[in-house]
Design an enzyme around this catalytic site. Structure first.
Site, short mmCIF file in Angstrom:
data_model
loop_
_atom_site.label_atom_id
_atom_site.label_comp_id
_atom_site.label_asym_id
_atom_site.label_seq_id
_atom_site.Cartn_x
_atom_site.Cartn_y
_atom_site.Cartn_z
N SER A 51 30.64 31.00 -26.70
CA SER A 51 31.23 30.25 -27.80
C SER A 51 31.14 28.77 -27.50
CB SER A 51 32.70 30.63 -27.97
OG SER A 51 33.33 29.72 -28.84
N TYR A 87 41.29 30.66 -23.99
CA TYR A 87 40.10 31.32 -24.53
C TYR A 87 38.84 30.53 -24.17
CZ TYR A 87 36.77 32.78 -28.19
OH TYR A 87 35.66 33.20 -28.87
#
Lengths: 463, 253
Positions: free
Chosen positions: B146, B159
């Protein structure tokens, strides 16, 4: 005998889809037998023979298994007074011609490169520009020696192992020796008639008319020309020249044979020099250079049959991602498939860089042998831009529907679910392969990908 | 086997109920996909995906229960999934859990769990699978990373940190596997509208899971090692990486 554990990364001539395998290099039939026996004792690990690595796809690689390098199997090499040649399975056509041509003999069939082994030529049942009159390689084969997992056998055209091994992609065992008939030649020159054709219809008409009058015929097609120029091409037809026909210089030494490699690609460039623009330019020059009406010239064996051999490792020019050669045959009457393929590839922005069209005569004995009567089209397509997978999946369907087939030796991506339709003698081949290799020792990446030896999990047809 | 256009026949998915994985599998099913093993926590959601895949012609689609936060079972799971597939052409790592970035909501257990599901658990399985692919002599590992891990933000820092770990692990693994026939591809999407991000305001350059899947397939076909989705994010993050922290902190979104 135990086998050493040394891994090597191998790819086909198209340089895509590499896999790592252990390489063993037997130097005679007895050693090849020992290798297969040792593999049998190891249990379960697959193996495949490899020659000079000219199969475009994954036919001569076996990821995680064993690749048997056959280049050392060059003995014997004899040519009888009647032109019967006995050769080791690892002998190259290149070495063979070096001795045969000056003695007045030529191979009955040569593919577009002389860098193939005799064993490879049989396992692929290779064809040449003379298929329409002479058939494929196996048609000239009298006998072959096969080292199968069940043992060494000698077989001839009447044996079931022969039909399974010719065109059998090496999956019946290692071809260690072969005896085949050479053809007599009086000179090492080819009398060539060159003529250009403005579109696909004209090209096909030239190839089809009086086809039997010339032993060799082929069309080079401009894969980047579209619209009205679609299929514009240069058609060449040739025959072995008689010394009396030769120009004065060549007539002095009619059987002189000096093939040369002029250049060698040093490494794969990060950016390929080949692009639609450079290819279009080269094609334009090539097409314009060709005469409008038939013109006769004399060419050497190397320049007529093996033009690309003049550039060593030319496959590197496609860059690091490599390329695919997609070759199929469709029956006469399915001319539209040829047109459609060129159009679809052009429309999708994946024009082929090299296109060769020719006609095939009747099929041979091999259960999985590629040639059958009809049109065969070979397309060189660079990899590295998305979208090609989808276009080729569509072409597979067109070819199968027309009753044609894709050439396994060139393949690296065929839709597995179309295999049985394209090769209707697959069940007979499977049965014989099972007899020669009940434990399934012979296998390759090609075999695993397409499920040649065993039918793969069924995948529903269609999208 | 993977074919020359990078299309796999047998696929293992870690994070089998992810929206991105589902879209990727649906596209692969149009090409060569014949057998898939989905591994994840949400068996019911995975069964639904498996059923959908079978309906579009994938002959075998199975589900295995996996808890990435239980390090004990990870090696066995890799083994079990490999055994079912016979050969693994492609292993897809698409597990992801956004979790929280609020200090009062976080504690030692929550952080460990988020790191395990986004990074360490997947890395552990990837390593075991990589060894299997090495023996096989070919295959591919695809990691859904990501942009959150490219430069970590306050808003999702646990995250983001875990994704940064996964991304770096994938880069290192890719180097370790160079020249072996086993390949690694890292996918760095921006904001993806999925059930994981439901309810969050979409960031600039946001995409749907179908767009990520299409980019992944193109990446496989083109033999890429890194894929940004959408493609301009490569340039955007090339620049954002250079921003002083004081400016980066003030960026909206």
């Amino acid at each position: 005998m135990s086998l050493a554990e040394e891994r090597q990364l191998l790819a086909g001539w198209g340089r895509a889809g590499k896999s790592a395998a252990r390489l063993v290099s037997p130097s005679c039939t007895q050693e090849a037998e020992k290798v297969l026996a040792a593999l049998g004792n190891e249990g379960g690990r697959p193996a495949i023979a490899r020659g000079l690595g000219r199969s475009y796809g994954d036919a001569a690689q076996c990821g995680g298994g064993t690749v048997i390098d056959c280049r050392g199997l060059t003995a014997p090499f004899e040519i009888s007074p009647s032109g019967l040649c006995r050769a080791g399975g690892g002998l190259s056509i290149d070495s063979l011609l070096e001795r045969a041509v000056p003695a007045g003999w030529f191979v009955p069939v040569t593919p577009g490169t002389r860098q193939v082994t005799v064993g490879g030529a049989i396992a692929s049942d290779v064809h040449g520009k003379n298929h329409h009159v002479d058939g494929a390689f196996a048609a000239h084969l009298r006998r072959l020696e096969l080292v199968a997992p069940t043992g060494r056998i000698l077989c001839g055209p009447e044996d079931p192992a022969f039909a399974a091994s010719c065109g059998g992609m090496g999956l019946t065992g290692v071809i260690t020796e072969a005896t085949f008939q050479l053809i007599p030649i009086e000179s090492s020159r080819i009398k060539v008639e060159t003529e250009r054709a403005g579109d696909l219809d004209a090209c096909m008409a030239l190839l089809a008319e009086r086809a039997e009058e010339h032993r060799y015929s082929v069309a080079w097609v401009d894969g980047l020309a579209g619209g009205r120029k679609l299929g514009r091409s240069v058609v060449t037809r040739g025959d072995h020249a008689r010394p009396a026909e030769l120009p004065a210089g060549a007539a002095k030494d009619p059987l002189a044979y000096r093939p040369r490699q002029r250049f060698r690609a040093p490494l794969a460039p990060p950016l390929s020099p080949l692009s639609p623009a450079t290819i279009a330019l080269m094609n334009e020059v090539w097409y314009r250079k060709a005469p409008r009406t038939s013109k006769t010239s004399f060419e050497s064996i190397a320049s007529f049959f093996h033009p690309l051999d003049a550039v060593g490792d030319w496959n590197l020019l496609y860059g690091t991602r490599g390329f695919i050669q997609y070759q199929y045959v469709v029956p006469f009457g399915a001319e539209e498939v040829v047109r459609d393929s060129l159009e679809r590839l052009g429309r999708a922005g994946h024009p082929p860089y090299l296109v060769v069209l020719k006609t095939f005569g009747p099929p041979g004995q091999g259960h999985l042998s590629f040639p059958r009567e009809g049109w065969t089209l070979a397309l060189d397509l660079p990899l590295g831009r998305a979208g090609l997978a989808e276009v080729l999946d569509g072409l597979d369907e067109l070819v199968a529907e027309a009753g044609g087939r894709v050439y396994l030796t060139k393949d690296s991506r065929l839709r597995p679910e179309l295999l049985e339709q394209m090769y209707p003698r697959l069940p007979a081949w499977r049965e014989e392969a099972r007899r020669l290799d009940p434990d399934g020792i012979m296998s390759s990446d090609l075999d695993r990908r397409l499920g040649l030896r065993r039918s793969p999990e069924k995948k529903a047809l269609g999208k | 086997m993977n074919d020359a256009t990078g299309m796999p026949q047998r696929v293992l998915v870690v994070g089998g109920s992810s929206d991105i994985a589902r879209q990727i599998l649906l596209l692969l099913a149009r090409r060569r996909l014949v057998h898939v093993v989905l591994c994840g926590r949400d068996l019911a959601a995975m069964e639904e995906v498996a059923g959908e895949l079978r309906r579009v012609g994938v002959s075998r689609a199975e589900c295995l229960s996996l808890d990435l936060t239980e390090p004990g079972g990870l090696g066995e799971l890799a083994e079990e999934a490999t055994e079912r597939l016979g050969e693994v052409d492609l292993a897809l790592f698409s597990a992801g859990e956004l979790g929280s970035a609020e200090l009062e909501e976080l504690d030692a257990a929550r952080v460990s769990q988020m790191v395990a599901s986004n990074f360490s658990g997947q890395a552990a399985i990837a390593l075991e699978l990589a060894k299997g692919l090495l023996r096989q002599g070919s295959g591919r590992l695809v990691f859904i990373s990501s942009v959150a891990g490219v430069r970590v933000r306050r808003a999702n820092f646990v995250y983001g940190a875990a994704k940064a770990g996964l991304d770096s692990f994938a880069i290192g693994l890719s180097e370790a596997l160079r020249g072996t026939g086993v390949g690694v591809m890292i996918v760095r999407p921006g904001f993806v509208r999925t059930k994981m991000t439901a309810g969050l305001p979409a960031a600039p350059f946001s995409v749907g899971p179908q767009e990520v899947a299409a980019a992944v397939l193109a990446g496989l076909e083109e033999g890429r090692e890194v894929v940004w989705v959408p493609a301009p994010l490569r340039l955007v993050f090339g620049l954002l990486r250079l921003l002083p922290q004081a400016l980066w902190r003030r960026l909206p979104g």
